[in-house]
Motif scaffolding. Structure first.
Motif, PDB file in Angstrom:
ATOM      1  N   MET A  46       0.838  -1.197   0.000  1.00 27.42           N
ATOM      2  CA  MET A  46       0.000   0.000   0.000  1.00 27.42           C
ATOM      3  C   MET A  46       0.879   1.256   0.000  1.00 27.42           C
ATOM      4  N   SER A  47       0.456   2.294  -0.737  1.00 25.54           N
ATOM      5  CA  SER A  47       1.200   3.545  -0.750  1.00 25.54           C
ATOM      6  C   SER A  47       0.985   4.282   0.566  1.00 25.54           C
ATOM      7  N   ARG A  48       1.935   5.117   0.892  1.00 24.85           N
ATOM      8  CA  ARG A  48       1.871   5.878   2.138  1.00 24.85           C
ATOM      9  C   ARG A  48       0.762   6.914   2.061  1.00 24.85           C
ATOM     10  N   PRO A  49      -0.169   6.950   3.038  1.00 22.19           N
ATOM     11  CA  PRO A  49      -1.226   7.975   3.015  1.00 22.19           C
ATOM     12  C   PRO A  49      -0.625   9.375   3.136  1.00 22.19           C
ATOM     13  N   ARG A  50      -1.396  10.364   2.720  1.00 16.92           N
ATOM     14  CA  ARG A  50      -0.903  11.744   2.676  1.00 16.92           C
ATOM     15  C   ARG A  50      -1.923  12.669   3.305  1.00 16.92           C
ATOM     16  N   ILE A  51      -1.442  13.548   4.194  1.00 17.83           N
ATOM     17  CA  ILE A  51      -2.261  14.598   4.782  1.00 17.83           C
ATOM     18  C   ILE A  51      -1.800  15.914   4.170  1.00 17.83           C
ATOM     19  N   LEU A  52      -2.715  16.636   3.546  1.00 22.55           N
ATOM     20  CA  LEU A  52      -2.372  17.906   2.909  1.00 22.55           C
ATOM     21  C   LEU A  52      -2.759  19.060   3.827  1.00 22.55           C
ATOM     22  N   VAL A  53      -1.764  19.825   4.250  1.00 23.58           N
ATOM     23  CA  VAL A  53      -1.964  21.003   5.104  1.00 23.58           C
ATOM     24  C   VAL A  53      -1.894  22.223   4.207  1.00 23.58           C
ATOM     25  N   ASP A 104       7.074   5.874   9.214  1.00 20.66           N
ATOM     26  CA  ASP A 104       6.097   4.842   8.841  1.00 20.66           C
ATOM     27  C   ASP A 104       4.650   5.315   8.964  1.00 20.66           C
ATOM     28  N   GLY A 105       4.472   6.621   9.171  1.00 20.98           N
ATOM     29  CA  GLY A 105       3.130   7.181   9.273  1.00 20.98           C
ATOM     30  C   GLY A 105       2.748   7.920   8.013  1.00 20.98           C
ATOM     31  N   PRO A 106       1.593   8.555   8.005  1.00 18.37           N
ATOM     32  CA  PRO A 106       1.169   9.334   6.840  1.00 18.37           C
ATOM     33  C   PRO A 106       2.154  10.454   6.513  1.00 18.37           C
ATOM     34  N   GLU A 107       2.339  10.711   5.241  1.00 16.91           N
ATOM     35  CA  GLU A 107       3.139  11.854   4.818  1.00 16.91           C
ATOM     36  C   GLU A 107       2.361  13.130   5.131  1.00 16.91           C
ATOM     37  N   ASP A 137      -7.553  17.469  -5.733  1.00 17.90           N
ATOM     38  CA  ASP A 137      -6.488  16.624  -5.182  1.00 17.90           C
ATOM     39  C   ASP A 137      -7.033  15.218  -4.953  1.00 17.90           C
ATOM     40  N   ASN A 138      -6.504  14.267  -5.703  1.00 14.54           N
ATOM     41  CA  ASN A 138      -6.997  12.891  -5.609  1.00 14.54           C
ATOM     42  C   ASN A 138      -6.115  11.989  -4.755  1.00 14.54           C
ATOM     43  N   SER A 139      -5.049  12.542  -4.174  1.00  9.50           N
ATOM     44  CA  SER A 139      -4.109  11.689  -3.453  1.00  9.50           C
ATOM     45  C   SER A 139      -4.157  11.832  -1.933  1.00  9.50           C
ATOM     46  N   ALA A 140      -4.680  12.941  -1.435  1.00 12.15           N
ATOM     47  CA  ALA A 140      -4.671  13.156   0.010  1.00 12.15           C
ATOM     48  C   ALA A 140      -5.757  12.342   0.705  1.00 12.15           C
ATOM     49  N   SER A 141      -5.418  11.805   1.870  1.00 10.36           N
ATOM     50  CA  SER A 141      -6.397  11.069   2.681  1.00 10.36           C
ATOM     51  C   SER A 141      -7.156  11.990   3.621  1.00 10.36           C
ATOM     52  N   ALA A 142      -6.584  13.168   3.915  1.00 10.73           N
ATOM     53  CA  ALA A 142      -7.219  14.152   4.801  1.00 10.73           C
ATOM     54  C   ALA A 142      -6.606  15.512   4.504  1.00 10.73           C
ATOM     55  N   PHE A 143      -7.332  16.562   4.896  1.00 11.50           N
ATOM     56  CA  PHE A 143      -6.893  17.932   4.656  1.00 11.50           C
ATOM     57  C   PHE A 143      -6.944  18.726   5.961  1.00 11.50           C
ATOM     58  N   VAL A 144      -6.017  19.669   6.085  1.00 13.18           N
ATOM     59  CA  VAL A 144      -6.017  20.616   7.198  1.00 13.18           C
ATOM     60  C   VAL A 144      -6.004  22.020   6.613  1.00 13.18           C
ATOM     61  N   ALA A 192      -4.602  20.234  14.833  1.00 11.97           N
ATOM     62  CA  ALA A 192      -5.442  19.732  13.737  1.00 11.97           C
ATOM     63  C   ALA A 192      -4.746  18.607  12.982  1.00 11.97           C
ATOM     64  N   THR A 193      -3.449  18.757  12.767  1.00  9.55           N
ATOM     65  CA  THR A 193      -2.707  17.733  12.033  1.00  9.55           C
ATOM     66  C   THR A 193      -2.602  16.456  12.858  1.00  9.55           C
ATOM     67  N   ALA A 194      -2.460  16.597  14.168  1.00  5.79           N
ATOM     68  CA  ALA A 194      -2.438  15.409  15.026  1.00  5.79           C
ATOM     69  C   ALA A 194      -3.767  14.662  14.957  1.00  5.79           C
ATOM     70  N   MET A 195      -4.879  15.405  14.920  1.00  9.33           N
ATOM     71  CA  MET A 195      -6.192  14.756  14.772  1.00  9.33           C
ATOM     72  C   MET A 195      -6.311  14.076  13.412  1.00  9.33           C
ATOM     73  N   ALA A 196      -5.833  14.752  12.374  1.00  4.20           N
ATOM     74  CA  ALA A 196      -5.873  14.160  11.041  1.00  4.20           C
ATOM     75  C   ALA A 196      -5.012  12.902  10.982  1.00  4.20           C
ATOM     76  N   LEU A 197      -3.848  12.960  11.604  1.00  2.00           N
ATOM     77  CA  LEU A 197      -2.949  11.808  11.608  1.00  2.00           C
ATOM     78  C   LEU A 197      -3.603  10.611  12.285  1.00  2.00           C
ATOM     79  N   GLY A 198      -4.216  10.852  13.437  1.00  2.00           N
ATOM     80  CA  GLY A 198      -4.899   9.771  14.147  1.00  2.00           C
ATOM     81  C   GLY A 198      -6.027   9.178  13.320  1.00  2.00           C
ATOM     82  N   THR A 199      -6.793  10.046  12.675  1.00  2.00           N
ATOM     83  CA  THR A 199      -7.917   9.584  11.853  1.00  2.00           C
ATOM     84  C   THR A 199      -7.433   8.715  10.696  1.00  2.00           C
ATOM     85  N   VAL A 200      -6.385   9.173  10.013  1.00  2.00           N
ATOM     86  CA  VAL A 200      -5.869   8.433   8.867  1.00  2.00           C
ATOM     87  C   VAL A 200      -5.232   7.128   9.299  1.00  2.00           C
TER      88      VAL A 200
END
Length: 220
Positions: free
Chosen positions: A1-8, A32-35, A68-75, A207-215
């Protein structure tokens, strides 16, 4: 699986603010976590300092998120949470606003919180938002630096001024925690917390910590 991505997303066009966000978020960028990727909204104003500025970036933010089709979450990294609801309406992926997340985090650390705003005219906008969230009874106070977004991001005297305002929120208003009311303040969180000796919340980190946990949890 590709590494998930959080876009801030920094909704203003000041790349110094974006660089500050990148530096502030490095502790959350696990191998080893989301980018965690930070980007600048090129068509945004140089600083979001009025309701007109807030409103002007709502649809550009939505278009950026929809494209954006690659991000798993946004901040959305602006303390006014511009376009938060219209962006949530435009995607099935989670969208986090830093003001909402910063305040919720502060309430886990103290009974009351104070907010450091960039300018006096920002306070009315912030208070309206807190009233809508039903959180006014937890607000000890909000005080301004009376600086611009650009000055808070790069000004040499910013930390000293923030300590002065933060100390007034703590000692005069009774704040048990401080929320930094602008994404451009991110680089100064640790210095301010060391000076005040109470929790200081950088809302973009919150916010990014919440996004990271969610992803992360969605992967298991």
């Amino acid at each position: 699986m590709s590494r998930p991505r959080i876009l801030v997303i920094n909704p203003n066009s000041n790349t110094t603010v974006t660089k500050g966000l990148e530096d502030a978020l490095k502790p959350l960028n696990f191998a080893d976590g989301p980018e965690i990727a930070c980007t600048t909204l090129a068509e945004g104003p140089y600083g979001i300092e009025s309701q007109a500025d807030v409103d002007s970036v709502a649809m550009p933010l939505r278009r950026l998120i929809e494209s954006d089709n690659s991000a798993s979450a946004f901040v959305i990294a602006c303390y006014s949470d511009p376009g938060l609801h219209v962006c949530r309406e435009g995607t099935d992926r989670p969208v986090f606003g830093i003001a909402e997340c910063g305040v919720l985090t502060a309430m886990t650390r103290a009974e009351t919180f104070g907010v450091i705003a960039i300018a006096q005219r920002s306070i009315r906008r912030h208070i309206r938002y807190l009233r809508q969230m039903g959180l006014m009874d937890r607000l000890a106070g909000e005080r301004p630096l009376n600086m611009s977004v650009a000055e808070t991001a790069s000004g040499e005297g910013t930390l000293a001024k923030m300590i002065e305002v933060g100390r007034a929120l703590k000692e005069e208003d009774g704040a048990g925690a401080i929320v930094m009311g602008c994404a451009g303040m991110a680089r100064l969180r640790r210095g301010l917390e060391d000076a005040l000796q109470i929790p200081v919340i950088d809302p973009t980190q919150a916010a990014t910590a919440m996004a990271l946990g969610t992803v992360q949890l969605s992967r298991n």
